[in-house]
Design a protein around this motif. Structure first.
Motif, mmCIF file in Angstrom:
data_model
loop_
_atom_site.group_PDB
_atom_site.id
_atom_site.type_symbol
_atom_site.label_atom_id
_atom_site.label_comp_id
_atom_site.label_asym_id
_atom_site.label_seq_id
_atom_site.Cartn_x
_atom_site.Cartn_y
_atom_site.Cartn_z
ATOM 1 N N ALA A 123 33.718 44.524 30.640
ATOM 2 C CA ALA A 123 33.200 43.075 30.818
ATOM 3 C C ALA A 123 34.360 42.250 31.840
ATOM 4 C CB ALA A 123 33.710 42.305 29.393
ATOM 5 N N PHE A 124 35.675 42.716 31.697
ATOM 6 C CA PHE A 124 36.552 41.869 32.710
ATOM 7 C C PHE A 124 36.859 42.653 33.846
ATOM 8 C CE2 PHE A 124 36.859 39.519 28.674
ATOM 9 C CZ PHE A 124 36.467 38.405 29.027
ATOM 10 N N ASP A 125 36.227 43.646 34.192
ATOM 11 C CA ASP A 125 36.482 44.626 35.269
ATOM 12 C C ASP A 125 36.243 43.725 36.597
ATOM 13 O OD1 ASP A 125 37.508 46.658 33.901
ATOM 14 O OD2 ASP A 125 35.606 48.160 34.355
ATOM 15 N N LEU A 126 35.452 42.810 36.566
ATOM 16 C CA LEU A 126 35.164 41.944 37.866
ATOM 17 C C LEU A 126 36.462 41.261 38.159
ATOM 18 C CD1 LEU A 126 33.169 41.227 39.914
ATOM 19 C CD2 LEU A 126 32.286 39.567 38.345
ATOM 20 N N LEU A 127 36.908 40.785 37.079
ATOM 21 C CA LEU A 127 38.279 39.948 37.354
ATOM 22 C C LEU A 127 39.324 40.752 37.795
ATOM 23 C CD1 LEU A 127 37.956 37.210 34.574
ATOM 24 C CD2 LEU A 127 38.078 36.710 37.099
ATOM 25 N N ARG A 128 39.535 41.840 37.223
ATOM 26 C CA ARG A 128 40.569 42.972 37.462
ATOM 27 C C ARG A 128 40.391 43.282 38.830
ATOM 28 N NH1 ARG A 128 40.729 47.927 38.461
ATOM 29 N NH2 ARG A 128 38.836 48.290 37.310
ATOM 30 N N VAL A 129 39.323 43.748 39.273
ATOM 31 C CA VAL A 129 38.927 44.069 40.912
ATOM 32 C C VAL A 129 39.216 42.708 41.807
ATOM 33 C CG1 VAL A 129 37.020 44.901 42.448
ATOM 34 C CG2 VAL A 129 37.424 46.022 40.376
ATOM 35 N N ALA A 130 38.915 41.754 41.553
ATOM 36 C CA ALA A 130 39.281 40.531 42.192
ATOM 37 C C ALA A 130 40.575 40.308 42.165
ATOM 38 C CB ALA A 130 38.444 39.412 41.874
ATOM 39 N N ASP A 131 41.179 40.458 41.244
ATOM 40 C CA ASP A 131 42.568 40.191 41.186
ATOM 41 C C ASP A 131 43.335 41.221 42.326
ATOM 42 O OD1 ASP A 131 45.200 39.126 40.058
ATOM 43 O OD2 ASP A 131 45.319 41.108 39.285
ATOM 44 N N GLU A 132 42.806 42.576 41.944
ATOM 45 C CA GLU A 132 43.671 43.589 42.950
ATOM 46 C C GLU A 132 43.201 43.278 44.423
ATOM 47 O OE1 GLU A 132 42.222 47.539 41.750
ATOM 48 O OE2 GLU A 132 43.092 47.385 39.912
ATOM 49 N N SER A 133 42.121 42.950 44.740
ATOM 50 C CA SER A 133 41.770 42.293 46.219
ATOM 51 C C SER A 133 42.497 41.292 46.493
ATOM 52 C CB SER A 133 40.364 42.119 46.179
ATOM 53 O OG SER A 133 39.735 41.602 47.268
#
Length: 131
Positions: free
Chosen positions: A3-13
């Motif tokens: 569910a929150f992988d999108l936020l994690r990926v955006a945060d890493e970016s």
């Protein structure tokens, strides 16, 4: 994708693009840093990015420019050798500015993804909620 992988990926970016912009800023700030020819020139830094196996990106290391740099004629400089040369970084301002634009655009895209993800998650949480 959880569910929150999108936020994690955006945060890493966001983090990767911030690192890139910081390195470029440092490179630009030192573009006119001169050293005696007996020493090394300022070495510009270039982050190396690697894909995260779980999605996203991370900084895998930092490459540096040639410590030999380039020799510049500056006979009035107190750093000049007997022939009037100093060592300058081998950094191209036009290239650095192009890199900065790409890093800024990537950062902006990551911010946009973060905002969109927050809106999606907020809408999902409000389903079934009575006002």
């Amino acid at each position: 994708m959880a569910a929150f992988d999108l936020l994690r990926v955006a945060d890493e970016s966001l983090g990767a693009h911030q690192t890139w912009m910081d390195a470029i800023g440092n490179n630009i700030a030192n573009i006119n840093t001169y050293e005696p020819t007996s020493g090394n020139a300022f070495q510009a830094q270039y982050p190396i990015f690697q894909a995260d196996p779980n999605g996203g990106v991370r900084v895998a290391g930092v490459a540096e420019s040639d410590p030999q740099g380039r020799e510049v004629s500056m006979p009035d400089s107190p750093l000049a050798d007997a022939n009037g040369y100093v060592r300058a970084p081998d950094t191209d301002m036009a290239s650095e500015m192009g890199q900065l634009i790409m890093a800024q655009r990537g950062f902006q895209a990551s911010v946009s993804v973060t905002k969109t993800a927050q809106d999606i998650y907020g809408s999902a949480l409000s389903i079934g909620h009575k006002s």
